[in-house]
Write a protein that holds these residues in place. Structure first.
Motif, PDB file in Angstrom:
ATOM      1  N   MET A   1      -8.849   6.047  10.591  1.00  0.00           N
ATOM      2  CA  MET A   1      -7.564   6.738  10.676  1.00  0.00           C
ATOM      3  C   MET A   1      -6.773   6.544   9.385  1.00  0.00           C
ATOM      4  SD  MET A   1      -5.373   4.247  13.209  1.00  0.00           S
ATOM      5  CE  MET A   1      -3.937   5.275  13.044  1.00  0.00           C
ATOM      6  N   ALA A   2      -5.743   7.340   9.206  1.00  0.00           N
ATOM      7  CA  ALA A   2      -4.941   7.250   7.987  1.00  0.00           C
ATOM      8  C   ALA A   2      -3.852   6.187   8.147  1.00  0.00           C
ATOM      9  CB  ALA A   2      -4.313   8.605   7.683  1.00  0.00           C
ATOM     10  N   VAL A   3      -3.732   5.359   7.140  1.00  0.00           N
ATOM     11  CA  VAL A   3      -2.692   4.330   7.122  1.00  0.00           C
ATOM     12  C   VAL A   3      -1.853   4.545   5.865  1.00  0.00           C
ATOM     13  CG1 VAL A   3      -2.204   1.849   7.032  1.00  0.00           C
ATOM     14  CG2 VAL A   3      -4.207   2.685   8.295  1.00  0.00           C
ATOM     15  N   THR A   4      -0.547   4.714   6.064  1.00  0.00           N
ATOM     16  CA  THR A   4       0.352   4.899   4.928  1.00  0.00           C
ATOM     17  C   THR A   4       1.208   3.647   4.756  1.00  0.00           C
ATOM     18  OG1 THR A   4       0.419   7.282   5.260  1.00  0.00           O
ATOM     19  CG2 THR A   4       2.180   6.326   3.924  1.00  0.00           C
TER      20      THR A   4
ATOM     21  N   GLN B  58       5.846   2.289  -3.945  1.00  0.00           N
ATOM     22  CA  GLN B  58       5.048   3.517  -3.885  1.00  0.00           C
ATOM     23  C   GLN B  58       4.433   3.673  -2.506  1.00  0.00           C
ATOM     24  OE1 GLN B  58       2.172   3.231  -7.130  1.00  0.00           O
ATOM     25  NE2 GLN B  58       3.413   4.714  -8.246  1.00  0.00           N
ATOM     26  N   ARG B  59       4.495   4.890  -1.981  1.00  0.00           N
ATOM     27  CA  ARG B  59       3.839   5.162  -0.695  1.00  0.00           C
ATOM     28  C   ARG B  59       2.450   5.728  -0.961  1.00  0.00           C
ATOM     29  NH1 ARG B  59       6.154   5.029   4.019  1.00  0.00           N
ATOM     30  NH2 ARG B  59       5.200   6.844   4.996  1.00  0.00           N
ATOM     31  N   ARG B  60       1.473   5.098  -0.301  1.00  0.00           N
ATOM     32  CA  ARG B  60       0.097   5.553  -0.487  1.00  0.00           C
ATOM     33  C   ARG B  60      -0.598   5.553   0.858  1.00  0.00           C
ATOM     34  NH1 ARG B  60      -2.466   2.251  -5.430  1.00  0.00           N
ATOM     35  NH2 ARG B  60      -4.277   3.521  -4.881  1.00  0.00           N
ATOM     36  N   THR B  61      -1.529   6.483   1.010  1.00  0.00           N
ATOM     37  CA  THR B  61      -2.260   6.624   2.270  1.00  0.00           C
ATOM     38  C   THR B  61      -3.738   6.356   2.025  1.00  0.00           C
ATOM     39  OG1 THR B  61      -0.664   8.258   3.039  1.00  0.00           O
ATOM     40  CG2 THR B  61      -2.803   8.211   4.158  1.00  0.00           C
ATOM     41  N   VAL B  62      -4.325   5.567   2.924  1.00  0.00           N
ATOM     42  CA  VAL B  62      -5.771   5.309   2.838  1.00  0.00           C
ATOM     43  C   VAL B  62      -6.370   5.506   4.227  1.00  0.00           C
ATOM     44  CG1 VAL B  62      -5.612   3.659   0.955  1.00  0.00           C
ATOM     45  CG2 VAL B  62      -5.510   2.845   3.313  1.00  0.00           C
ATOM     46  N   ALA B  63      -7.667   5.693   4.254  1.00  0.00           N
ATOM     47  CA  ALA B  63      -8.383   5.733   5.527  1.00  0.00           C
ATOM     48  C   ALA B  63      -8.828   4.314   5.847  1.00  0.00           C
ATOM     49  CB  ALA B  63      -9.590   6.656   5.421  1.00  0.00           C
ATOM     50  N   ALA B  64      -8.427   3.820   7.020  1.00  0.00           N
ATOM     51  CA  ALA B  64      -8.775   2.439   7.381  1.00  0.00           C
ATOM     52  C   ALA B  64      -8.754   2.286   8.887  1.00  0.00           C
ATOM     53  CB  ALA B  64      -7.792   1.459   6.741  1.00  0.00           C
ATOM     54  N   ALA B  65      -9.573   1.359   9.383  1.00  0.00           N
ATOM     55  CA  ALA B  65      -9.514   1.021  10.801  1.00  0.00           C
ATOM     56  C   ALA B  65      -8.181   0.308  11.067  1.00  0.00           C
ATOM     57  CB  ALA B  65     -10.686   0.116  11.152  1.00  0.00           C
TER      58      ALA B  65
ATOM     59  N   GLU C 195      -7.252  -2.288  12.587  1.00  0.00           N
ATOM     60  CA  GLU C 195      -7.177  -3.743  12.497  1.00  0.00           C
ATOM     61  C   GLU C 195      -7.439  -4.270  11.083  1.00  0.00           C
ATOM     62  OE1 GLU C 195      -9.398  -1.969  14.031  1.00  0.00           O
ATOM     63  OE2 GLU C 195     -11.426  -2.687  13.617  1.00  0.00           O
ATOM     64  N   THR C 196      -7.651  -3.372  10.129  1.00  0.00           N
ATOM     65  CA  THR C 196      -7.955  -3.813   8.763  1.00  0.00           C
ATOM     66  C   THR C 196      -6.833  -4.688   8.220  1.00  0.00           C
ATOM     67  OG1 THR C 196      -9.125  -1.741   8.382  1.00  0.00           O
ATOM     68  CG2 THR C 196      -8.538  -3.037   6.436  1.00  0.00           C
ATOM     69  N   PRO C 197      -7.167  -5.887   7.722  1.00  0.00           N
ATOM     70  CA  PRO C 197      -6.114  -6.731   7.152  1.00  0.00           C
ATOM     71  C   PRO C 197      -5.460  -6.083   5.933  1.00  0.00           C
ATOM     72  CG  PRO C 197      -8.087  -8.028   7.601  1.00  0.00           C
ATOM     73  CD  PRO C 197      -8.468  -6.579   7.762  1.00  0.00           C
ATOM     74  N   LEU C 198      -4.175  -6.273   5.820  1.00  0.00           N
ATOM     75  CA  LEU C 198      -3.436  -5.733   4.682  1.00  0.00           C
ATOM     76  C   LEU C 198      -4.073  -6.151   3.359  1.00  0.00           C
ATOM     77  CD1 LEU C 198      -0.950  -4.404   3.364  1.00  0.00           C
ATOM     78  CD2 LEU C 198       0.274  -6.573   3.742  1.00  0.00           C
ATOM     79  N   LEU C 199      -4.526  -7.411   3.268  1.00  0.00           N
ATOM     80  CA  LEU C 199      -5.111  -7.902   2.016  1.00  0.00           C
ATOM     81  C   LEU C 199      -6.271  -7.024   1.552  1.00  0.00           C
ATOM     82  CD1 LEU C 199      -5.274 -10.107  -0.191  1.00  0.00           C
ATOM     83  CD2 LEU C 199      -6.858 -11.335   1.313  1.00  0.00           C
ATOM     84  N   TYR C 200      -7.110  -6.592   2.492  1.00  0.00           N
ATOM     85  CA  TYR C 200      -8.267  -5.793   2.115  1.00  0.00           C
ATOM     86  C   TYR C 200      -7.822  -4.460   1.513  1.00  0.00           C
ATOM     87  CZ  TYR C 200     -11.011  -8.963   5.121  1.00  0.00           C
ATOM     88  OH  TYR C 200     -11.597 -10.047   5.707  1.00  0.00           O
ATOM     89  N   ILE C 201      -6.808  -3.859   2.090  1.00  0.00           N
ATOM     90  CA  ILE C 201      -6.345  -2.568   1.576  1.00  0.00           C
ATOM     91  C   ILE C 201      -5.689  -2.742   0.208  1.00  0.00           C
ATOM     92  CG2 ILE C 201      -4.671  -0.707   1.966  1.00  0.00           C
ATOM     93  CD1 ILE C 201      -5.334  -0.891   4.935  1.00  0.00           C
ATOM     94  N   LEU C 202      -4.899  -3.818   0.080  1.00  0.00           N
ATOM     95  CA  LEU C 202      -4.251  -4.052  -1.216  1.00  0.00           C
ATOM     96  C   LEU C 202      -5.298  -4.195  -2.316  1.00  0.00           C
ATOM     97  CD1 LEU C 202      -1.467  -6.624  -0.246  1.00  0.00           C
ATOM     98  CD2 LEU C 202      -1.176  -4.197  -0.781  1.00  0.00           C
ATOM     99  N   ARG C 203      -6.315  -4.992  -2.052  1.00  0.00           N
ATOM    100  CA  ARG C 203      -7.303  -5.277  -3.091  1.00  0.00           C
ATOM    101  C   ARG C 203      -8.329  -4.149  -3.246  1.00  0.00           C
ATOM    102  NH1 ARG C 203      -7.838 -10.234  -5.182  1.00  0.00           N
ATOM    103  NH2 ARG C 203     -10.068  -9.875  -5.450  1.00  0.00           N
ATOM    104  N   ASN C 204      -8.879  -3.692  -2.142  1.00  0.00           N
ATOM    105  CA  ASN C 204     -10.013  -2.767  -2.227  1.00  0.00           C
ATOM    106  C   ASN C 204      -9.602  -1.315  -2.432  1.00  0.00           C
ATOM    107  OD1 ASN C 204     -11.536  -5.024  -1.745  1.00  0.00           O
ATOM    108  ND2 ASN C 204     -11.793  -4.621   0.441  1.00  0.00           N
ATOM    109  N   ASP C 205      -8.479  -0.934  -1.845  1.00  0.00           N
ATOM    110  CA  ASP C 205      -8.065   0.471  -1.947  1.00  0.00           C
ATOM    111  C   ASP C 205      -6.994   0.676  -3.017  1.00  0.00           C
ATOM    112  OD1 ASP C 205      -9.550   1.771   0.365  1.00  0.00           O
ATOM    113  OD2 ASP C 205      -8.582   0.090   1.382  1.00  0.00           O
ATOM    114  N   PHE C 206      -6.010  -0.244  -3.064  1.00  0.00           N
ATOM    115  CA  PHE C 206      -4.918  -0.064  -4.020  1.00  0.00           C
ATOM    116  C   PHE C 206      -5.201  -0.746  -5.362  1.00  0.00           C
ATOM    117  CE2 PHE C 206      -1.450   0.472  -0.490  1.00  0.00           C
ATOM    118  CZ  PHE C 206      -2.097   1.614  -0.061  1.00  0.00           C
ATOM    119  N   GLU C 207      -6.294  -1.516  -5.425  1.00  0.00           N
ATOM    120  CA  GLU C 207      -6.660  -2.242  -6.650  1.00  0.00           C
ATOM    121  C   GLU C 207      -5.532  -3.137  -7.155  1.00  0.00           C
ATOM    122  OE1 GLU C 207      -8.199   0.725  -9.289  1.00  0.00           O
ATOM    123  OE2 GLU C 207     -10.108   0.812  -8.206  1.00  0.00           O
TER     124      GLU C 207
END
Ligand code: FES
Ligand code: FES
Length: 154
Positions: A1-4, A10-17, A19-31
């Motif tokens: 699903m989309a997570v904004t 900055q507002r950014r949207t990624v596709a993530a489950a 329960e995905t930890p915020l840390l994973y999105i910060l590092r893996n998706d937002f670099e």
């Protein structure tokens, strides 16, 4: 699903489950790689970020729970060319050895100084009790935070 998420303004949207930890999105998706994975169990503080001004362990924070929050990582505090006074003080006091813990330390220190602009050493130690440093630079870290506190509210 989309997570904004709103990160460093900055507002950014990624596709993530969900329960995905915020840390994973910060590092893996937002670099945004300042926050580190240490224990993954809220025990070490390496992953600390600010969520609405509070120091929070991003490794155990599901991203879906912070979609309405203002998230700040170390990258949002300052840069190499325009360091935050805390970052400058950590450099001036040579408060890092390997540096793995330092982003979390800086974020916890920022949350502290926002609440208590002139903390005692004991208050600094208490605020950072959940941030572990295996290199043992604790005394320099306390000195750096006092240095920044002095500069920020002389
Ligand atoms: S990685 Fe989050 S507290 Fe250790
Ligand atoms: S400077 Fe190495 S873990 Fe803190």
């Amino acid at each position: 699903m989309a997570v904004t998420l709103t990160v460093n303004g900055q507002r950014r949207t990624v596709a993530a489950a969900p329960e995905t930890p915020l840390l994973y999105i910060l590092r893996n998706d937002f670099e945004l790689n300042a926050a580190k994975f240490g224990c993954g169990m809220a025990q070490c503080g390496a992953c600390t970020v600010l969520i609405d001004g509070k120091a929070v362990r991003s490794c155990v924070t599901p991203a879906m729970t912070v979609v309405d929050a203002k998230i700040t990582t170390l990258e949002g505090l300052g840069s190499a060319s325009h360091p935050h006074p805390l970052q400058k003080a950590f450099i001036d006091e040579q408060a890092a050895q390997c540096g793995y813990c330092i982003a979390g330390m800086l974020i916890s220190a920022k949350a502290l100084l926002d609440e208590r602009p002139r903390p005692t050493d004991a208050e600094i130690r208490q605020a950072l009790v959940g941030n572990l440093c295996r290199c043992g630079t604790h005394n320099r870290i306390v000195r750096a935070i006092q240095r920044a506190a002095k500069e920020m509210s002389p």
